[in-house]
Design a protein around this motif. Structure first.
Motif, short mmCIF file in Angstrom:
data_model
loop_
_atom_site.label_atom_id
_atom_site.label_comp_id
_atom_site.label_asym_id
_atom_site.label_seq_id
_atom_site.Cartn_x
_atom_site.Cartn_y
_atom_site.Cartn_z
N GLY A 1 2.42 -48.46 16.63
CA GLY A 1 2.64 -49.74 17.17
C GLY A 1 2.43 -51.18 17.03
O GLY A 1 2.17 -51.91 18.01
N ARG B 1 1.21 -58.31 22.59
CA ARG B 1 -0.12 -57.86 22.64
C ARG B 1 -0.85 -59.40 22.95
O ARG B 1 -1.30 -59.46 23.70
N ALA C 1 2.10 -53.94 27.77
CA ALA C 1 3.33 -53.92 27.25
C ALA C 1 4.06 -52.51 26.82
O ALA C 1 3.83 -51.50 27.16
N GLY D 1 7.13 -54.42 21.96
CA GLY D 1 7.27 -54.37 20.83
C GLY D 1 7.54 -53.27 20.84
O GLY D 1 9.00 -52.61 21.20
N SER D 2 7.64 -52.42 19.79
CA SER D 2 7.91 -51.39 19.33
C SER D 2 7.40 -50.11 18.56
O SER D 2 6.29 -50.55 18.95
N THR D 3 7.62 -48.30 19.05
CA THR D 3 7.13 -47.71 18.26
C THR D 3 7.99 -47.49 17.13
O THR D 3 8.84 -46.31 16.87
N PRO E 1 6.06 -50.25 24.76
CA PRO E 1 5.61 -50.20 23.90
C PRO E 1 7.52 -49.67 22.45
O PRO E 1 7.34 -49.23 21.41
N VAL E 2 8.18 -49.42 22.92
CA VAL E 2 9.28 -48.28 22.60
C VAL E 2 10.92 -49.27 22.55
O VAL E 2 11.08 -49.66 23.72
N ARG F 1 4.00 -53.67 19.36
CA ARG F 1 3.46 -53.64 20.13
C ARG F 1 1.94 -54.45 20.59
O ARG F 1 1.71 -55.25 21.15
N LEU F 2 1.00 -54.20 18.94
CA LEU F 2 0.22 -54.56 19.20
C LEU F 2 -0.01 -55.88 18.40
O LEU F 2 -0.34 -56.85 19.39
#
Length: 240
Positions: free
Chosen positions: A36, A43, A65, A24-26, A67-68, A39-40
Protein backbone atom coordinates in the motif's frame (compact mmCIF):
# COMPACT_ATOMS: atom_id res chain seq x y z
CA UNK A 1 -11.54 17.53 7.68
CA UNK A 2 -11.09 13.79 7.11
CA UNK A 3 -14.37 12.47 5.72
CA UNK A 4 -13.71 8.97 7.05
CA UNK A 5 -13.54 10.36 10.60
CA UNK A 6 -16.38 12.89 10.37
CA UNK A 7 -20.12 12.55 10.74
CA UNK A 8 -22.39 13.70 7.95
CA UNK A 9 -23.50 16.64 10.09
CA UNK A 10 -19.86 17.66 10.57
CA UNK A 11 -19.36 17.53 6.81
CA UNK A 12 -22.58 19.44 6.22
CA UNK A 13 -21.38 22.28 8.42
CA UNK A 14 -18.18 22.93 6.47
CA UNK A 15 -17.80 26.24 4.69
CA UNK A 16 -15.49 25.30 1.82
CA UNK A 17 -15.64 24.22 -1.79
CA UNK A 18 -12.15 22.69 -1.78
CA UNK A 19 -11.44 18.95 -1.51
CA UNK A 20 -8.55 16.54 -1.79
CA UNK A 21 -8.86 13.03 -3.20
CA UNK A 22 -5.82 10.83 -2.49
CA UNK A 23 -5.26 8.09 -5.07
CA UNK A 24 -2.73 5.29 -4.83
CA UNK A 25 -2.22 1.67 -5.73
CA UNK A 26 -1.88 -1.76 -4.17
CA UNK A 27 1.26 -3.19 -5.71
CA UNK A 28 4.63 -4.65 -4.88
CA UNK A 29 7.36 -2.32 -3.63
CA UNK A 30 10.15 -4.80 -3.13
CA UNK A 31 10.56 -7.15 -0.15
CA UNK A 32 10.92 -4.31 2.35
CA UNK A 33 8.01 -1.93 1.68
CA UNK A 34 4.24 -2.51 1.89
CA UNK A 35 1.91 -3.11 -1.03
CA UNK A 36 0.00 0.00 0.00
CA UNK A 37 2.99 2.36 -0.31
CA UNK A 38 1.42 4.57 -2.99
CA UNK A 39 -1.85 4.96 -1.10
CA UNK A 40 -0.07 5.64 2.18
CA UNK A 41 2.22 8.32 0.78
CA UNK A 42 -0.56 10.04 -1.18
CA UNK A 43 -2.78 10.10 1.90
CA UNK A 44 0.05 11.43 4.07
CA UNK A 45 0.76 14.32 1.71
CA UNK A 46 -2.95 15.17 1.41
CA UNK A 47 -3.47 15.14 5.17
CA UNK A 48 -0.33 17.16 5.80
CA UNK A 49 -1.42 19.88 3.37
CA UNK A 50 -4.92 19.95 4.86
CA UNK A 51 -3.39 20.36 8.33
CA UNK A 52 -1.30 23.32 7.16
CA UNK A 53 -4.36 25.01 5.70
CA UNK A 54 -6.37 24.31 8.84
CA UNK A 55 -3.65 25.98 10.93
CA UNK A 56 -4.19 29.01 8.69
CA UNK A 57 -7.92 28.94 9.31
CA UNK A 58 -8.84 27.39 5.94
CA UNK A 59 -10.92 24.24 5.72
CA UNK A 60 -10.17 21.47 3.24
CA UNK A 61 -12.07 18.22 2.82
CA UNK A 62 -9.91 15.09 2.56
CA UNK A 63 -11.77 12.20 0.93
CA UNK A 64 -10.93 8.53 1.56
CA UNK A 65 -7.95 7.34 -0.47
CA UNK A 66 -8.61 5.19 -3.52
CA UNK A 67 -6.43 2.10 -2.93
CA UNK A 68 -6.33 0.29 -6.29
CA UNK A 69 -5.13 1.81 -9.54
CA UNK A 70 -3.56 0.99 -12.89
CA UNK A 71 -0.81 -1.41 -11.87
CA UNK A 72 -0.86 -4.48 -14.12
CA UNK A 73 2.85 -3.93 -14.81
CA UNK A 74 3.49 -5.48 -11.37
CA UNK A 75 1.16 -8.47 -11.89
CA UNK A 76 3.85 -11.15 -11.41
CA UNK A 77 4.37 -10.10 -7.79
CA UNK A 78 1.89 -11.59 -5.32
CA UNK A 79 -0.58 -9.19 -3.75
CA UNK A 80 -0.54 -6.66 -6.55
CA UNK A 81 -4.07 -5.57 -7.51
CA UNK A 82 -5.14 -3.63 -10.56
CA UNK A 83 -8.09 -2.41 -12.56
CA UNK A 84 -8.33 -1.51 -16.22
CA UNK A 85 -7.72 2.11 -17.23
CA UNK A 86 -11.39 2.40 -18.23
CA UNK A 87 -12.60 1.12 -14.85
CA UNK A 88 -10.19 3.40 -13.04
CA UNK A 89 -11.26 6.50 -14.96
CA UNK A 90 -14.96 5.77 -14.44
CA UNK A 91 -14.52 5.11 -10.71
CA UNK A 92 -12.44 8.23 -10.08
CA UNK A 93 -14.89 10.28 -12.13
CA UNK A 94 -17.82 9.07 -10.03
CA UNK A 95 -15.99 9.93 -6.81
CA UNK A 96 -15.14 13.40 -8.13
CA UNK A 97 -18.72 14.12 -9.16
CA UNK A 98 -20.06 12.87 -5.83
CA UNK A 99 -17.73 15.27 -4.02
CA UNK A 100 -18.92 18.08 -6.29
CA UNK A 101 -22.55 17.23 -5.57
CA UNK A 102 -22.01 18.31 -1.95
CA UNK A 103 -20.54 21.64 -3.01
CA UNK A 104 -16.87 20.65 -2.95
CA UNK A 105 -16.43 21.61 -6.57
CA UNK A 106 -12.71 22.41 -6.58
CA UNK A 107 -10.83 19.15 -6.21
CA UNK A 108 -7.15 18.26 -6.27
CA UNK A 109 -6.44 14.58 -6.88
CA UNK A 110 -3.31 13.71 -4.86
CA UNK A 111 -1.63 10.83 -6.63
CA UNK A 112 1.10 8.49 -5.41
CA UNK A 113 1.41 6.07 -8.35
CA UNK A 114 3.07 6.73 -11.69
CA UNK A 115 0.78 4.35 -13.56
CA UNK A 116 -2.22 6.54 -12.71
CA UNK A 117 -0.83 9.78 -14.12
CA UNK A 118 -2.16 9.68 -17.68
CA UNK A 119 -5.64 8.50 -16.71
CA UNK A 120 -5.97 11.09 -13.95
CA UNK A 121 -5.12 13.90 -16.33
CA UNK A 122 -7.82 12.64 -18.69
CA UNK A 123 -10.54 12.22 -16.08
CA UNK A 124 -9.84 15.59 -14.44
CA UNK A 125 -10.10 17.27 -17.83
CA UNK A 126 -13.36 15.45 -18.55
CA UNK A 127 -14.92 16.44 -15.22
CA UNK A 128 -13.81 20.05 -15.60
CA UNK A 129 -15.19 20.31 -19.13
CA UNK A 130 -18.53 18.58 -18.57
CA UNK A 131 -19.49 19.00 -14.92
CA UNK A 132 -19.97 21.90 -12.52
CA UNK A 133 -16.58 21.17 -11.00
CA UNK A 134 -12.89 21.88 -11.42
CA UNK A 135 -10.45 19.01 -10.87
CA UNK A 136 -6.68 18.88 -11.28
CA UNK A 137 -4.19 16.04 -10.68
CA UNK A 138 -1.14 16.37 -8.44
CA UNK A 139 1.52 13.64 -8.30
CA UNK A 140 3.65 14.36 -5.26
CA UNK A 141 6.99 13.00 -6.48
CA UNK A 142 6.68 14.79 -9.82
CA UNK A 143 5.77 18.04 -8.10
CA UNK A 144 9.04 18.09 -6.17
CA UNK A 145 11.22 16.75 -8.99
CA UNK A 146 12.24 13.54 -7.23
CA UNK A 147 14.55 12.36 -10.02
CA UNK A 148 15.85 9.40 -7.98
CA UNK A 149 12.31 8.06 -7.61
CA UNK A 150 12.83 4.47 -8.77
CA UNK A 151 10.30 2.03 -7.32
CA UNK A 152 10.45 1.01 -3.70
CA UNK A 153 13.78 2.81 -3.92
CA UNK A 154 15.31 5.66 -1.92
CA UNK A 155 12.46 8.16 -2.36
CA UNK A 156 9.53 5.95 -1.42
CA UNK A 157 11.46 4.18 1.32
CA UNK A 158 12.48 7.53 2.80
CA UNK A 159 8.92 8.86 2.63
CA UNK A 160 7.59 5.76 4.38
CA UNK A 161 10.17 6.16 7.13
CA UNK A 162 8.70 9.61 7.76
CA UNK A 163 5.03 8.65 7.50
CA UNK A 164 4.67 4.94 8.39
CA UNK A 165 8.04 3.75 9.74
CA UNK A 166 6.61 0.63 11.34
CA UNK A 167 5.79 -0.75 7.88
CA UNK A 168 9.38 -0.66 6.57
CA UNK A 169 11.22 -3.97 7.05
CA UNK A 170 14.71 -2.83 8.01
CA UNK A 171 15.98 -6.39 8.12
CA UNK A 172 15.22 -6.75 4.39
CA UNK A 173 16.83 -3.55 3.12
CA UNK A 174 20.08 -5.28 2.20
CA UNK A 175 18.17 -7.97 0.31
CA UNK A 176 16.09 -5.34 -1.46
CA UNK A 177 19.18 -3.42 -2.52
CA UNK A 178 20.90 -6.54 -3.84
CA UNK A 179 17.96 -7.54 -6.05
CA UNK A 180 17.02 -4.06 -7.25
CA UNK A 181 17.61 -2.77 -10.76
CA UNK A 182 19.37 0.51 -11.43
CA UNK A 183 16.63 1.94 -13.64
CA UNK A 184 13.08 1.42 -14.90
CA UNK A 185 12.85 -0.77 -17.98
CA UNK A 186 15.00 -1.93 -20.88
CA UNK A 187 15.58 1.03 -23.18
CA UNK A 188 16.63 0.86 -26.84
CA UNK A 189 16.41 3.83 -29.22
CA UNK A 190 14.19 5.71 -26.79
CA UNK A 191 11.79 2.77 -26.48
CA UNK A 192 11.16 0.73 -23.35
CA UNK A 193 11.12 -2.92 -24.44
CA UNK A 194 9.74 -4.07 -21.07
CA UNK A 195 6.06 -3.84 -20.22
CA UNK A 196 6.24 -5.50 -16.78
CA UNK A 197 8.61 -4.76 -13.90
CA UNK A 198 9.47 -8.45 -13.51
CA UNK A 199 11.37 -8.20 -16.80
CA UNK A 200 14.09 -6.01 -15.28
CA UNK A 201 14.03 -6.32 -11.48
CA UNK A 202 14.45 -9.54 -9.51
CA UNK A 203 12.59 -8.50 -6.39
CA UNK A 204 10.52 -5.54 -7.62
CA UNK A 205 12.73 -2.75 -6.33
CA UNK A 206 14.27 -0.11 -8.58
CA UNK A 207 16.99 2.00 -6.97
CA UNK A 208 18.75 1.48 -3.65
CA UNK A 209 16.29 1.66 -0.73
CA UNK A 210 19.25 1.75 1.64
CA UNK A 211 19.65 5.41 0.72
CA UNK A 212 16.14 6.22 1.93
CA UNK A 213 16.76 7.80 5.32
CA UNK A 214 14.16 9.25 7.65
CA UNK A 215 15.84 12.65 7.34
CA UNK A 216 15.34 12.52 3.57
CA UNK A 217 11.77 11.38 4.11
CA UNK A 218 10.99 14.33 6.34
CA UNK A 219 12.41 16.66 3.70
CA UNK A 220 10.33 14.99 0.99
CA UNK A 221 7.13 15.27 3.03
CA UNK A 222 7.81 18.92 3.76
CA UNK A 223 8.54 19.69 0.10
CA UNK A 224 5.50 17.79 -1.16
CA UNK A 225 3.26 19.45 1.43
CA UNK A 226 4.48 22.91 0.48
CA UNK A 227 3.95 22.20 -3.22
CA UNK A 228 0.41 20.94 -2.59
CA UNK A 229 -0.50 23.90 -0.38
CA UNK A 230 0.69 26.26 -3.11
CA UNK A 231 -1.47 24.40 -5.64
CA UNK A 232 -4.48 24.42 -3.33
CA UNK A 233 -4.18 28.16 -2.87
CA UNK A 234 -4.11 28.61 -6.65
CA UNK A 235 -7.09 26.31 -7.18
CA UNK A 236 -9.00 28.02 -4.39
CA UNK A 237 -8.49 31.42 -6.01
CA UNK A 238 -9.24 30.24 -9.54
CA UNK A 239 -12.49 31.51 -11.02
CA UNK A 240 -14.27 28.69 -12.83
Amino acid sequence: MQLTEATWTDADGLDTDLALLPVGSTEQHGPHAPLGTDRLTARAVARSAADVREENGEETVVAPAIPVGIAEEHRQFTGTLWVSPDSFRKYVRDVLTSLASHGWRKIVVVNGHGGNVGALREVCADVTRHEEAYAVPFTWFDAIGATEMGHGGPVETAMLRATDPELVHDERIEEASAGASDGWGEWVSGTNLAFDSAEFTDNGAVGDPGEGTIERGEELLEEATAALVTLLDAVDERDR
